[in-house]
Structure formats: C-alpha cells, structure tokens
Enzyme design. Sequence first.
Site, PDB file in Angstrom:
ATOM      1  N   ASP A 115       0.820  -1.207   0.000  1.00  0.00           N
ATOM      2  CA  ASP A 115       0.000   0.000   0.000  1.00  0.00           C
ATOM      3  C   ASP A 115       0.863   1.269   0.000  1.00  0.00           C
ATOM      4  OD1 ASP A 115      -2.646   1.313   0.568  1.00  0.00           O
ATOM      5  OD2 ASP A 115      -1.615   1.900   2.393  1.00  0.00           O
ATOM      6  N   GLU A 150      14.399  -9.796  -2.362  1.00  0.00           N
ATOM      7  CA  GLU A 150      15.282 -10.896  -1.941  1.00  0.00           C
ATOM      8  C   GLU A 150      14.560 -11.852  -1.009  1.00  0.00           C
ATOM      9  OE1 GLU A 150      18.936  -9.375  -0.334  1.00  0.00           O
ATOM     10  OE2 GLU A 150      19.481  -8.527  -2.280  1.00  0.00           O
TER      11      GLU A 150
HETATM   12  C1  GLC Z   1      -4.023   3.318  -0.395  1.00  0.00           C
HETATM   13  C2  GLC Z   1      -5.278   2.478  -0.278  1.00  0.00           C
HETATM   14  C3  GLC Z   1      -6.393   3.354   0.188  1.00  0.00           C
HETATM   15  C4  GLC Z   1      -6.018   3.914   1.551  1.00  0.00           C
HETATM   16  C5  GLC Z   1      -4.682   4.652   1.484  1.00  0.00           C
HETATM   17  C6  GLC Z   1      -4.142   4.943   2.848  1.00  0.00           C
HETATM   18  O1  GLC Z   1      -4.141   4.296  -1.349  1.00  0.00           O
HETATM   19  O2  GLC Z   1      -5.566   1.863  -1.503  1.00  0.00           O
HETATM   20  O3  GLC Z   1      -7.619   2.680   0.248  1.00  0.00           O
HETATM   21  O4  GLC Z   1      -7.008   4.791   1.984  1.00  0.00           O
HETATM   22  O5  GLC Z   1      -3.702   3.863   0.850  1.00  0.00           O
HETATM   23  O6  GLC Z   1      -3.689   3.762   3.449  1.00  0.00           O
END
Ligand code: GLC
Length: 544
Positions: free
Chosen positions: A212, A264
Amino acid sequence: MSEREHESAPPKWWHPAVVYQIYPLSFKDTKGNGRGDLKGIIDKLDYLNGTDRSLGVDAIWLNPIYPSPKKDHGYDVADYYAIDPELGDMETFDLLIQEANARNIKIIMDYVLNHTSSEHPWFQESRSSKNSPRSDWYIWLDPKPDGSAPNNWVSVFGGPAWTFDETRGQYYMHSFLSDQPDLNWRNPEVVEEMKNVLRFWMDRGVSGFRADAIEHLFKDSEFRDEPVNPHHDPNIGNPYNALIHTYSRNQRSEILRIINEIDEILSDGNQGFMISETWLCAEDLLEYHKASKGKACLPSNLNILGMPWQVDVIKNYIDRYDSILGNDHCPNYVFSNHDVSRIVDRLGKSKAKAVATLQLTLRGIPFIYYGAELGMGGAQIPPEEVQDPWEKQVPGLGINRDSARTPMQWDDGPYAGFSDVEPWLPLCDDYREVNVKKQLEDPDSVLNLYRSLIAIRRSSRALIKGRYQPLESGNENVLSYIREIEDEKLLVTINFSDNEAEVHIDIPGSEIILSTNKNRKLDKLTALDGLVLEGNEGCIFKLQ
Ligand code: GLC
C-alpha cells in the site's frame, strides 16, 4: 532475454495468474451484522475456483484484515500479526488458506507498510516520550519557533500532514489521516520489523502481498517545503494538488532499495510476490520493475484509470508501456479497485464487456475487482451516510470511495444474499437484475463472459506468455492487437463505440473463438477485412 530463455526461467506462480480483489467487509456476511467476514469468503470460494461453474481465478487479494480502529477501513493497522476480530480469527484464516489451497487459489494480503494506526502499540510507545525505545519509529519534528508545523506538507486526505502531540511537544507526520502516522523507514529496526511481517504471513501460507502507498515510504531528509503548484485552481481542484510533492513522495532511490530488499526475501525459494500501489508514469514504473532483481515485485499500473475510453489514447498508452517494458518485465493494467469509481460508473454500463475483453487479453496480470465480473455499479451514498474518511475530510470533491465498496450482489433476495440484515453500506439499486445467481443462468451475461475469457486465457500460451503486437484496425473506434507465441497467434479486436464499426485488417479468414455478440457464429472462418462489429463488441480470432 529471448522467448526461449524466458521460458526456461523458473516458473513464477503469478505469471499466468488472474487475481480477484476482495473487499472483505463487502463480500459475504455470515455473522448477521451486515459486514462481511472471513467465513463468508471461505463459503464463496467455490464461486472463485474449483468447480465447473466457478469464475476460474488463481489468487485473491484481500484488502486489510488486521485488527484496526478502522478510521480508514483497515488501512490503519493496530497489529500486523493478527486478524481483525470482526472478520474472524487466526484459526479461520488458516482454514481460509487451507480451503483456498484445495481450490488452487493463492492468497495475497494487503501490506500497509507506510503507516500504522495511531492506536498501534508502537505509536503509543513512540509518542509517550522522546526517550522511549520506539521514539524514532515514526517521523517526529520540533515545531517552528512560532509553534507552527515544521513545513508546508499536506495530507492526501486533506489538511496538514503534521499533527502536534502534547506529550512529546513535537509534530508527527502522516501522509493520510492523523490516525495513520507514517513509520520512519530510515530506522533499521522498522525495516527489520516490517520484513518480519512478510515472513510471518508467508510462513502461514500467504503467497503474495499488495504494498500500500509505497510512493510515500521516504521523505526528503531535510524536510524542505514543497513547491506551490502554479496550475492548481483552488476552486475546483483537489487541495492536495495545491503543492507539487517533490519532497514528501516518490523519493525513488530509497524506495527502490527497499523493493530490492523485499524482493530478496520473496524470491528466496519462497515464490512470494508483491504488487505495489504506484500512481506513476510508464518510465517510473520501469524503474520499479528493474529494482526487483528476482522479479518478485511489480508496480501496479494505474494509468488507464484516468484515461477516457478512446482508442487512440488507450492504444498509445498500451503500445508505449509494452515497448518500454519489453519481454523482460511482466506488465499489468488496472481497470478498477476500491479507491476509484466502478468501471460501469466511469465508462457506462455498455462498456463492461469490452473492458473485460481488453483486460483479459492484454499481457500481464489482470486484477478483477469484486463485482466487476457482473458489470456491477456503485450505489448513491447520501452525504449523511458517507463512511469514507477521505470524502468526510474533503467533502464535495467527488472522491466518494464508498460507492465502489458496496456489498457483493449474490442473488435477488433481501440484501442481495450478502447478509440477512441491513448491510454497512447501501446496496446498489440494480441488484435484482445484476447478481451472480441470475447471471450464471444467462449465457450472455457479463459474468459468463468473464468465465469464458478466463478459461480461454488459461488454455492459451499466447495470452499468458505471448508477445503483444499492435495492429491498425482501419477504424478509429476499434482497438486491435495480436498476442503471439511460437505456434499460437490470437488477434483481439474491440469496438470502443456504441455504434457499428467496420474493421479493415488485411488478414485472411480466421476462426472466431470468442465474441461478446451473442448472434455471431463462433468457430467459423470470418474475414477481417470488412468485418462489421456491433457497438462495443469484442472478438478473439485464432490466426493460422
Ligand atoms: C491506499 C489504499 C487506500 C487507503 C490509502 C491509505 O491508497 O488503496 O484505500 O485509503 O492507501 O492507506
């Protein structure tokens, strides 16, 4: 690398994979509280793979399922080594892995590595004192002499990127909500702990991760003010775009170093995989690909999400990205996810099948966002029922992510077979027509098209591994290309417009193996010069 060398490299499970994204809160409720849960996902695994009526996907990506105060629906993790009790427990998770394995489905976890919840014990400890052992696990800075924030940085979700903490007498940085403090990835202890998170889940049988917000991982070490964006119109634009994020985002060399280190771990005999969330141009994406020496870490390509449904725009982009990556790297093209409007809301209901044909015949890994396989739309969410923190903080911006997160539509019963009680978000109005049960019975449904496309893809080396070769269609509304490997050659042609379109491709009669037009005769030699496609029709031909 030549095609043959490419093929002799050890097979990676994700190369031929079709991935299905599940927003766990909205997939299936088995507890009767209007919210989806892990048991619900287990109950629906047969829908995804393993029976002759399944969709046929190879992996599922679960949006975060960790314990969380859910200020951002799980993207505020309070414990990376446990399961959110609302969704289930570790035993249920182990069962999910086991049942998924039995159906040849791999599990991909969301890996929220840039920030934690402010309720995470690490942050609680860090904020308790400058002398605490985890003092330096987050990004803390002193106020300016006048008490204001250390610099002008803003949060993606609106407002300053800094929040003052009374106990430490300092500001902490957060790229998103103040409830989501950013970890300090320059602290080796943080890096090691976050690598342990990967190891922990892989030991439990997880096969991959979706990283993310990875662009935010590192910040300028001098914390310089960001330049003002001269093109921003405060009356219409997203306030985040008032600045150019030179210093708070995409500090490339350090991010790439971490990707290489993660690569890795994942490629060390483990056959692990990671796809990162990257809102970057094609050239930058190539750098992310190159950083992954073992080729276990891919960046996601989100560019098509912002493009109009126009052949010239999309063709140019695909042709360019494909040639930039070459045969060495595995591309992907995202058409929907939990952060953007659903395909049919962006492009119109009539486009669902054309998008499916495109997505499942392009090179790389297709990600299907739950419900896209039904051509499902989003619900209208009245302002007083908004749950998305972004929309709440920057109302009126139109980024209401709730509408893309409504409950999965299983049947036409009360609450669409998702739950026995009112769901946490309203159902889309069309659920009596657009649902799994009904579409499985209808040979011409969007769902059955996805099933056919996935089945064709699975049995076609050209679609899984073959080259992409652009082609002129002789019609500005038709996108055509060839997918080819040694002894197999397929041609895909898709009409982007709602009207009939005549194609002019100088290739002798070929066999049509799939068409979205239910009246078209399959398995029949059809000339490609003068072929008239109906509005939005997509076809796959087998070339001699
Ligand atoms: C990413 C996720 C989103 C979230 C953001 C903060 O963009 O896809 O849904 O709100 O990160 O974690």
